[in-house]
Each structure stands twice: as structure tokens, then as C-alpha cells.
Motif scaffolding. Structure first.
Motif, PDB file in Angstrom:
ATOM      1  N   ASP A  99       5.193   3.363  -1.454  1.00 39.26           N
ATOM      2  CA  ASP A  99       4.138   4.358  -1.668  1.00 39.26           C
ATOM      3  C   ASP A  99       3.165   3.831  -2.717  1.00 39.26           C
ATOM      4  O   ASP A  99       3.547   3.565  -3.861  1.00 39.26           O
ATOM      5  CB  ASP A  99       4.754   5.676  -2.126  1.00 39.26           C
ATOM      6  CG  ASP A  99       3.784   6.844  -2.019  1.00 39.26           C
ATOM      7  OD1 ASP A  99       2.573   6.617  -2.153  1.00 39.26           O
ATOM      8  OD2 ASP A  99       4.237   7.985  -1.786  1.00 39.26           O
ATOM      9  N   SER A 101       0.292   5.538  -3.473  1.00 39.59           N
ATOM     10  CA  SER A 101      -0.657   6.639  -3.651  1.00 39.59           C
ATOM     11  C   SER A 101      -0.858   7.070  -5.097  1.00 39.59           C
ATOM     12  O   SER A 101      -1.746   7.876  -5.375  1.00 39.59           O
ATOM     13  CB  SER A 101      -0.220   7.848  -2.816  1.00 39.59           C
ATOM     14  OG  SER A 101       0.997   8.398  -3.303  1.00 39.59           O
ATOM     15  N   GLU A 186      -8.813  12.379  -5.222  1.00 36.99           N
ATOM     16  CA  GLU A 186      -7.858  13.283  -4.607  1.00 36.99           C
ATOM     17  C   GLU A 186      -8.481  14.662  -4.386  1.00 36.99           C
ATOM     18  O   GLU A 186      -9.318  15.128  -5.141  1.00 36.99           O
ATOM     19  CB  GLU A 186      -6.613  13.438  -5.500  1.00 36.99           C
ATOM     20  CG  GLU A 186      -5.928  12.137  -5.838  1.00 36.99           C
ATOM     21  CD  GLU A 186      -5.097  11.606  -4.701  1.00 36.99           C
ATOM     22  OE1 GLU A 186      -5.186  12.122  -3.588  1.00 36.99           O
ATOM     23  OE2 GLU A 186      -4.346  10.645  -4.921  1.00 36.99           O
ATOM     24  N   ARG A 273       4.247  10.370   2.125  1.00 34.92           N
ATOM     25  CA  ARG A 273       3.604  10.372   0.810  1.00 34.92           C
ATOM     26  C   ARG A 273       4.603  10.946  -0.193  1.00 34.92           C
ATOM     27  O   ARG A 273       4.425  12.030  -0.737  1.00 34.92           O
ATOM     28  CB  ARG A 273       2.315  11.205   0.870  1.00 34.92           C
ATOM     29  CG  ARG A 273       1.427  11.061  -0.356  1.00 34.92           C
ATOM     30  CD  ARG A 273       0.233  11.999  -0.281  1.00 34.92           C
ATOM     31  NE  ARG A 273      -0.522  11.924  -1.512  1.00 34.92           N
ATOM     32  CZ  ARG A 273      -1.758  11.443  -1.617  1.00 34.92           C
ATOM     33  NH1 ARG A 273      -2.372  10.978  -0.552  1.00 34.92           N
ATOM     34  NH2 ARG A 273      -2.374  11.419  -2.780  1.00 34.92           N
TER      35      ARG A 273
END
Length: 396
Positions: A99, A101, A186, A273
Motif C-alpha cells: 500500500d 497510499s 485526498e 487500500r
């Protein structure tokens, strides 16, 4: 029978804050792994020992927890005014998944130290004795972190008397400034509060309507009141992690919060995610005994916080979540601020499973919109091992 020999890759195993990870210089990776993609992910998975259906990561460098299944890639910065580019990969334990993110706030404490020792910082910026100010570009989220790294006799000082709850031994203090921590990429238009509200009603099937504060600062985080989900905020890891129903409940809250925050387009994407968003529950101060046996008194803290990371209750507190806590605490009306007693404040000390942590934030409001200049905290870091990691040559 033919076989493919192992290759070796220069690496350093480091503790940063309450996490551990394998650190690489970009230039030391195999050429095919110097760019994002399947080869890089496969290499890091094999280094850490994932995916492991046994959940132990025995055949790799991972420690079978979210705090110890981490990788970092550093390079001289391509960003003006910065020394080093920092890329963080959170490696899943039982899945073939890395991940990218979000950031790791704990390992951020080790980035400056590693960058100096690895020759990625201009020597002219490093004093013989004093504090080196390392300007870090956090490439996952496009943010600046300023690391204040102690230097003694021209080398990074790692030992000292700074104590960090969740870490057994003292070390040298590393001060971190997370600049403009609200995540611009985001959520809704890059707002710190993606719904435009400090508190929302979040409908969660099977649980009901929950009051939540959803914030993009440090890392996207969903805060909920502990009592609303049947807890008091003094829980230690086993109270959550040994309860399959509780873990499922938190994952459901996380998925629906991610959807509401605009981080995913549909609920199915939440499983891909895992690192973000985080879910944390807050409560007013109360006495409890930490996981080390240390008594934490209600009078010594402003609030209680427990946070989930990669599907489990974290043993202490993620550094990025601490940034979210400090930021939300500085803004009157959020659930975090209310749990801390309400009103303006520029710092909080909160209780977590391993003890306490103080984090500060500078918040201001302009035209109804909140912004945070920076969040500040102290951590520590130390090299545990350096040399090479080895992986089968056909692993990536």
C-alpha cells in the motif's frame, strides 16, 4: 534440477518511533525495481516475507505486525528546497499487496538519520556537533517533513536519554515538524474536512448512525467516540485483536468512512487500500494500566485515543495518526477536541495502549475554513542492522 541463486540488495534495518522497517537507497535497488510497478512490489514483498498465510513472515524481514511490515525508499530530492525524497510502502502480511497510499509518521523519524548516514544530504548542511535540519519530501502524500537530527562528532547521534512510550530503551530525541499536514490530494477538493463538517453522522450497516470526525491531516483518519461503539478508551490490544467481531466492526466503519471521505468510489475498493484511512476511538481521560504495566493517571493526560492499523489495534500510536490527533484537537468542535475538554489548544497529551504521547499543532481559521501550519512531535530512531538483504533472483 535448475535453480535461481539469491541476489543481495544493500539495505538497512531501522527502528523509527514505534515502528521498524527496511530502508533502501533508490540507487541500490535492482534496476527494474527503481521505478514504481509490479517488480518493485514483488521485491519488497519477498524482502518482508509476504504474503504469508501463516501470518508470521518467518521467511523475511517483517515482524508480522503492521508496525514491523514496512519498507522505505530514499533518494536525493528532486524537489527544490528539499534534501531527500521519502517513499513509504506498507506491506500486507497475508496478501500480495504493498500500500503506497500514505505516510508512516514513526519511520519518518528515521528518514533524516538514514539520509545523512547514506550520503543523501549535502555534507555542508551537517554540523560537526549540533542539530542537522533535514528537509524531507514525503512523496506518497506530497508533503514536507522537517527532521531535526542530533549530530555528535560529525555522525548521527542515536543513543540518548529520550524515552518514548512503546519503545523499551531510551535513545536520542529526533524532533519532527509535519508542515501543512492536511492532505491536499485526498477527499473532496483537498479539504482538511472532506465533507465540510467537523462532525458528521455516518450510517454504518449493522452498527447504526455514528457521530464521526473525518479529517485529512497527517493521514486520513475517522474518529469516533469510544462509548458509541461499546468501549471506554482504556482498552489494550487483546481486547480488540482477539475479538473477530470487533475487528469486523472496525473494518466496516473504515470502509463506509472511506467512501464518505471520497477516498474510494465503492466499498469493494476498501480492501485494496488497507493503510488508509485509519479508524480511532476517543474518550475523556481515565486511569488505566498500559501494556508495559505502567500506570497512566487521568490527571496526566488530556484524552484517551486508540487507533486501528492494517486491521488491528495498534500497540501504541502511529505517527501520522498522532498528527491527525493533534490537528483535530486544535480545532474546537471536533470529537477529539471535545474529548480533550473543548476550546482552543495548541497541544495535547493523549493516552494510548503503551503510555502517553504529546503532539502539538498550529491551527487557524480563515473564511470558515480551517488550516494547520504544522504539527510537531518528538520520536527517536536507531539503526538495528545494516548490510544486505537477500532474495531469490526470480522473486521479482
Amino acid at each position: 534440477m535448475s535453480h535461481t541463486p539469491q541476489i543481495k540488495v544493500a539495505a538497512t534495518y531501522m527502528r523509527g518511533g514505534t515502528s521498524k522497517g527496511v530502508f533502501f537507497r533508490l540507487q541500490d535497488l535492482p534496476e527494474v525495481a527503481r521505478v514504481p510497478g509490479a517488480a518493485r512490489d514483488a521485491l519488497l514483498l519477498r524482502v518482508i516475507g509476504s504474503p504469508d498465510p501463516y501470518g508470521k513472515q518467518t521467511d523475511g524481514m517483517g515482524g508480522a505486525t503492521s508496525s514491523t511490515s514496512k519498507t522505505v525508499i530514499l533518494a536525493k530530492s528532486a524537489q527544490p528546497g528539499h534534501d531527500v525524497d521519502y517513499l513509504f510502502g506498507q506491506v500486507a502480511i497475508d496478501k500480495a499487496f504493498v500500500d503506497w497510499s500514505g505516510n508512516c509518521g514513526n519511520l519518518s523519524a528515521a528518514v533524516g538519520s538514514f539520509a545523512i548516514s547514506a550520503g543523501l544530504v549535502d555534507p555542508e548542511r551537517i554540523p560537526h556537533n549540533g542539530v542537522a535540519v533535514v528537509r524531507v519530501w514525503q512523496a506518497n502524500i506530497g508533503k514536507t517533513i522537517i527532521a531535526h537530527v542530533p549530530i555528535t562528532d560529525g555522525a548521527v547521534q542515536e543513543t540518548g536519554d529520550f524515552e518514548l512510550d512503546g519503545v523499551t530503551f531510551p535513545a536520542a530525541e529526533v524532533k519532527l515538524e509535519f508542515m501543512d499536514p492536511a492532505a491536499e490530494e485526498e477527499g473532496a477538493g483537498g479539504s482538511m474536512f472532506p465533507t465540510g463538517h467537523l462532525v458528521d453522522e455516518l450510517e454504518v450497516p449493522g452498527i447504526g448512525s455514528l457521530k464521526v470526525t473525518m479529517i485529512n491531516a497527517g493521514i486520513p483518519t475517522i474518529f469516533v467516540n469510544a462509548e458509541a461503539i461499546g468501549y471506554n478508551g482504556t482498552e489494550l490490544q487483546d481486547a480488540i485483536n482477539l475479538d473477530a467481531a470487533a475487528l469486523a466492526k472496525f473494518e466496516t466503519i473504515r470502509a463506509h468512512g472511506a467512501l464518505r471521505m471520497g477516498l474510494i468510489a465503492n466499498l469493494d475498493e476498501a480492501a485494496k487500500r488497507q493503510h488508509t484511512p485509519k479508524v480511532a476511538f476517543v474518550a475523556k481521560p481515565a486511569d488505566y494500566v498500559s501494556s508495559s504495566g505502567k500506570a497512566v493517571k487521568a490527571g496526566d493526560i488530556d484524552l484517551l485515543v486508540r487507533a486501528m492499523s492494517m486491521g488491528k489495534l495498534h500497540h501504541a500510536m502511529m505517527g501520522t495518526a498522532a498528527v491527525a490527533i493533534g490537528t483535530a484537537a486544535a480545532i474546537p468542535g471536533t470529537l477529539v477536541n471535545l474529548a480533550a475538554g473543548g476550546g482552543p489548544r495548541n497541544a495535547v497529551r493523549f493516552g494510548h495502549p503503551s503510555g502517553t504521547l504529546m503532539v502539538g499543532a498550529e491551527a487557524s481559521q480563515t473564511g470558515g475554513d480551517w488550516s494547520v501550519t504544522k504539527a510537531i512531535m518528538s520520536r527517536s530512531a536507531r539503526v538495528l542492522m545494516e548490510g544486505w538483504v537477500r532474495v531469490p533472483g526470480d522473486a521479482f
